[in-house]
Design a protein around this motif. Structure first.
Motif, PDB file in Angstrom:
ATOM      1  N   ASP A 232       0.830  -1.200   0.000  1.00  0.00           N
ATOM      2  CA  ASP A 232       0.000   0.000   0.000  1.00  0.00           C
ATOM      3  C   ASP A 232       0.866   1.253   0.000  1.00  0.00           C
ATOM      4  OD1 ASP A 232      -2.748   1.291   0.482  1.00  0.00           O
ATOM      5  OD2 ASP A 232      -1.568   2.083   2.141  1.00  0.00           O
ATOM      6  N   SER A 233       1.934   1.268   0.797  1.00  0.00           N
ATOM      7  CA  SER A 233       2.828   2.438   0.810  1.00  0.00           C
ATOM      8  C   SER A 233       3.509   2.630  -0.540  1.00  0.00           C
ATOM      9  CB  SER A 233       3.874   2.275   1.920  1.00  0.00           C
ATOM     10  OG  SER A 233       3.262   2.178   3.190  1.00  0.00           O
TER      11      SER A 233
ATOM     12  N   ARG B 171       1.555   8.915  -6.529  1.00  0.00           N
ATOM     13  CA  ARG B 171       1.727  10.355  -6.328  1.00  0.00           C
ATOM     14  C   ARG B 171       2.946  10.878  -7.086  1.00  0.00           C
ATOM     15  NH1 ARG B 171       0.505  10.425   0.223  1.00  0.00           N
ATOM     16  NH2 ARG B 171      -1.640   9.611   0.052  1.00  0.00           N
ATOM     17  N   ARG B 172       3.972  10.054  -7.212  1.00  0.00           N
ATOM     18  CA  ARG B 172       5.144  10.464  -7.988  1.00  0.00           C
ATOM     19  C   ARG B 172       4.778  10.649  -9.454  1.00  0.00           C
ATOM     20  NH1 ARG B 172      10.197  12.789  -7.783  1.00  0.00           N
ATOM     21  NH2 ARG B 172      11.490  11.982  -9.473  1.00  0.00           N
ATOM     22  N   ARG B 173       4.004   9.733  -9.994  1.00  0.00           N
ATOM     23  CA  ARG B 173       3.609   9.835 -11.397  1.00  0.00           C
ATOM     24  C   ARG B 173       2.648  10.989 -11.644  1.00  0.00           C
ATOM     25  NH1 ARG B 173       1.697   3.849 -12.960  1.00  0.00           N
ATOM     26  NH2 ARG B 173       1.025   5.006 -14.808  1.00  0.00           N
TER      27      ARG B 173
ATOM     28  N   ASP C 143      -7.239  10.171  -1.410  1.00  0.00           N
ATOM     29  CA  ASP C 143      -7.949   8.914  -1.633  1.00  0.00           C
ATOM     30  C   ASP C 143      -7.299   8.125  -2.762  1.00  0.00           C
ATOM     31  OD1 ASP C 143      -9.652   9.814   0.304  1.00  0.00           O
ATOM     32  OD2 ASP C 143     -11.205  10.477  -1.088  1.00  0.00           O
ATOM     33  N   ASP C 144      -6.104   7.579  -2.492  1.00  0.00           N
ATOM     34  CA  ASP C 144      -5.401   6.810  -3.515  1.00  0.00           C
ATOM     35  C   ASP C 144      -4.816   5.519  -2.948  1.00  0.00           C
ATOM     36  OD1 ASP C 144      -3.547   8.018  -1.908  1.00  0.00           O
ATOM     37  OD2 ASP C 144      -2.369   8.926  -3.508  1.00  0.00           O
TER      38      ASP C 144
ATOM     39  N   PRO D  89      -7.824   4.766 -12.084  1.00  0.00           N
ATOM     40  CA  PRO D  89      -7.617   6.201 -11.846  1.00  0.00           C
ATOM     41  C   PRO D  89      -7.993   6.566 -10.417  1.00  0.00           C
ATOM     42  CG  PRO D  89      -9.564   5.845 -13.213  1.00  0.00           C
ATOM     43  CD  PRO D  89      -8.888   4.520 -13.084  1.00  0.00           C
ATOM     44  N   ALA D  90      -7.106   7.342  -9.787  1.00  0.00           N
ATOM     45  CA  ALA D  90      -7.321   7.732  -8.387  1.00  0.00           C
ATOM     46  C   ALA D  90      -7.509   9.226  -8.219  1.00  0.00           C
ATOM     47  CB  ALA D  90      -6.150   7.272  -7.525  1.00  0.00           C
ATOM     48  N   TYR D  91      -7.188  10.006  -9.249  1.00  0.00           N
ATOM     49  CA  TYR D  91      -7.273  11.458  -9.132  1.00  0.00           C
ATOM     50  C   TYR D  91      -8.204  11.987 -10.212  1.00  0.00           C
ATOM     51  CZ  TYR D  91      -2.889  10.297  -6.822  1.00  0.00           C
ATOM     52  OH  TYR D  91      -1.934   9.722  -6.036  1.00  0.00           O
ATOM     53  N   ALA D  92      -8.835  13.099  -9.922  1.00  0.00           N
ATOM     54  CA  ALA D  92      -9.715  13.739 -10.889  1.00  0.00           C
ATOM     55  C   ALA D  92      -8.885  14.320 -12.022  1.00  0.00           C
ATOM     56  CB  ALA D  92     -10.530  14.848 -10.218  1.00  0.00           C
TER      57      ALA D  92
END
Length: 427
Positions: free
Chosen positions: A244-245, A252-254, A264-265, A327-330
């Motif tokens: 998970d980490s 988040r890096r990508r 929420d990812d 997909p985790a981000y808008a």
């Protein structure tokens, strides 16, 4: 090792946790005071957010009583260091629940607690440094699993069971005391944190659980016999937490986001986006953790070859790759959409300005004439004006305020043919 004492401490941890959690739940679900705005009283909200303190008190009380009664025999120093370090981190989590702290003070306290455990266990400097790094890393990895109802509790139960089995099979059996009480405490708290959760582990329970699992694993690894492949078996027990980490950091890096900004990812968030329920996400995570935990325990007991550990690790890598594709981000707003919206807004502003400045004089003038003459008044139109088609010169077509022609009144005189006949007769 006093086996009966360890079993009794586990039973005591279960009953203490159940009793405390039930009392906290009763207070948290009590109807709010009518004078206070919101859904519940502030005290109830704090209890729901810090409900993991009940599990900490249950586990800590049972473990401390077992140490006092001599259940750990000659390993009282190591178990006492584990309990002291986990308690210190739990206090840190409680403070963080009440008033959020930054990453620096949390890492400092966690490192100090890990150093305390290493010093009381009497590890060598090299092993101590590795144990401190491992403990801090795995503590934060497990704490990040507290992002869905029941997820951390379920994974913690599976991991504690694996540590208990490894401690019984080899190494120092007294190190099974804390995993036993932790397994019992999390079992008693599971129903309260299951979806829909009435109580949450919070930072106090998550930090305590992660530190107890990480430090216990480090000490079990250090106490393992030389012939066992503990260096490969025990780290596998934290596979889901580390996955998970890693998933969060890579994602988040990508996306160019800060790795310290929580969003929420995580695993459960991505599973929810593919229509997996909250309890289903917790069950899937527990099953995911059970595979590497069982493999590591069997390898530690020398019932499997260490090469079999590559199978759960490969499956974990494939699962992380599949989760990264969800997909985790808008999606970010494009410049074209922003330009189009600004043009639309400017056109609406211009139209409102046009209406207020009176660029449409016909409607404004008509409204003024209507208001001046009264509603429904007949306004004569000028001769030759449009709408007066068919009217004789010098005559005017009658129109209503809405601009529709009215029916002319009937003529009052005689027709022209009758007048001409009468003149001819007179003449």
């Amino acid at each position: 090792m006093n086996v009966l004492g360890i079993i009794a401490s586990g039973v005591a941890a279960l009953f203490i946790t159940v009793a405390l959690a039930k009392s906290a739940r009763r207070v948290a679900l009590r109807p709010h005071v009518p004078d206070e705005p919101g859904g519940r009283a502030p005290r109830a909200d704090v209890l729901r957010r810090t409900g993991g303190a009940t599990a900490v008190l249950g586990v800590g009380t049972a473990t401390g009583a077992a140490l006092w009664l001599g259940a750990a025999d000659g390993s009282a120093g190591s178990v006492g260091g584990l309990l002291a370090g986990a308690g210190t981190v739990a206090v840190l989590g409680l403070v963080h629940d009440l008033k959020p702290l930054g990453a620096a003070p949390r890492l400092a306290v966690q490192t100090g607690a890990a150093v305390l455990v290493v010093c009381l266990a009497g590890l060598s400097p090299a092993a101590g440094v590795l144990a401190v790094l491992w403990t801090v890393l795995v503590t934060n990895a497990f704490a990040l699993l507290d992002h869905a109802h029941g997820l951390l509790t379920a994974v913690g139960l599976v991991t504690a069971a694996g540590l208990l089995a490894c401690a019984v099979v080899g190494g120092d059996p007294a190190l099974a005391l804390l995993p036993t009480t932790l397994l019992a405490g999390l079992s008693g708290f599971l129903l309260h944190t299951w979806h829909p959760a009435r109580l949450r582990l919070g930072a106090v329970g998550a930090q305590f659980t992660g530190f107890a699992l990480a430090a216990s694993g480090a000490l079990v690894l250090a106490a393992a016999p030389a012939g066992r492949t503990a260096w490969a078996a025990l780290p596998v027990l934290a596979t889901v937490a580390l996955a998970d980490s890693g998933l969060v950091l890579i994602s988040r890096r990508r996306a160019g986001r800060s790795p310290l900004r929580d969003t929420d990812d995580h695993i459960a968030h991505r599973l929810r986006r593919v229509r997996v329920t909250v309890p289903g996400a917790a069950v899937l995570a527990a099953l995911w953790a059970a595979v590497p935990v069982a493999s590591g325990t069997l390898v530690y007991a020398e019932l499997l070859h260490p090469a079999f550990l590559l199978l759960p690790l490969a499956g974990t890598a494939a699962a992380v790759y599949a989760l990264l594709r969800i997909p985790a981000y808008a999606p970010p707003r494009t410049a074209q959409s922003r330009t189009g919206s600004s043009r639309t807004a400017s056109s609406r502003t211009a139209s409102s300005r046009t209406t207020s400045s009176g660029v449409a004089p016909s409607r404004t003038a008509a409204a003024r004439r209507t208001g001046a003459t009264g509603a429904g008044a007949v306004i004569p139109a000028a001769a030759g004006a449009p709408g007066a088609k068919g009217a004789a010169p010098g005559q005017s077509a009658a129109r209503t305020a809405a601009g529709q022609p009215t029916v002319p009144p009937p003529p009052t005189g005689r027709p022209a043919a009758e007048a001409a006949t009468a003149a001819a007769e007179r003449g």
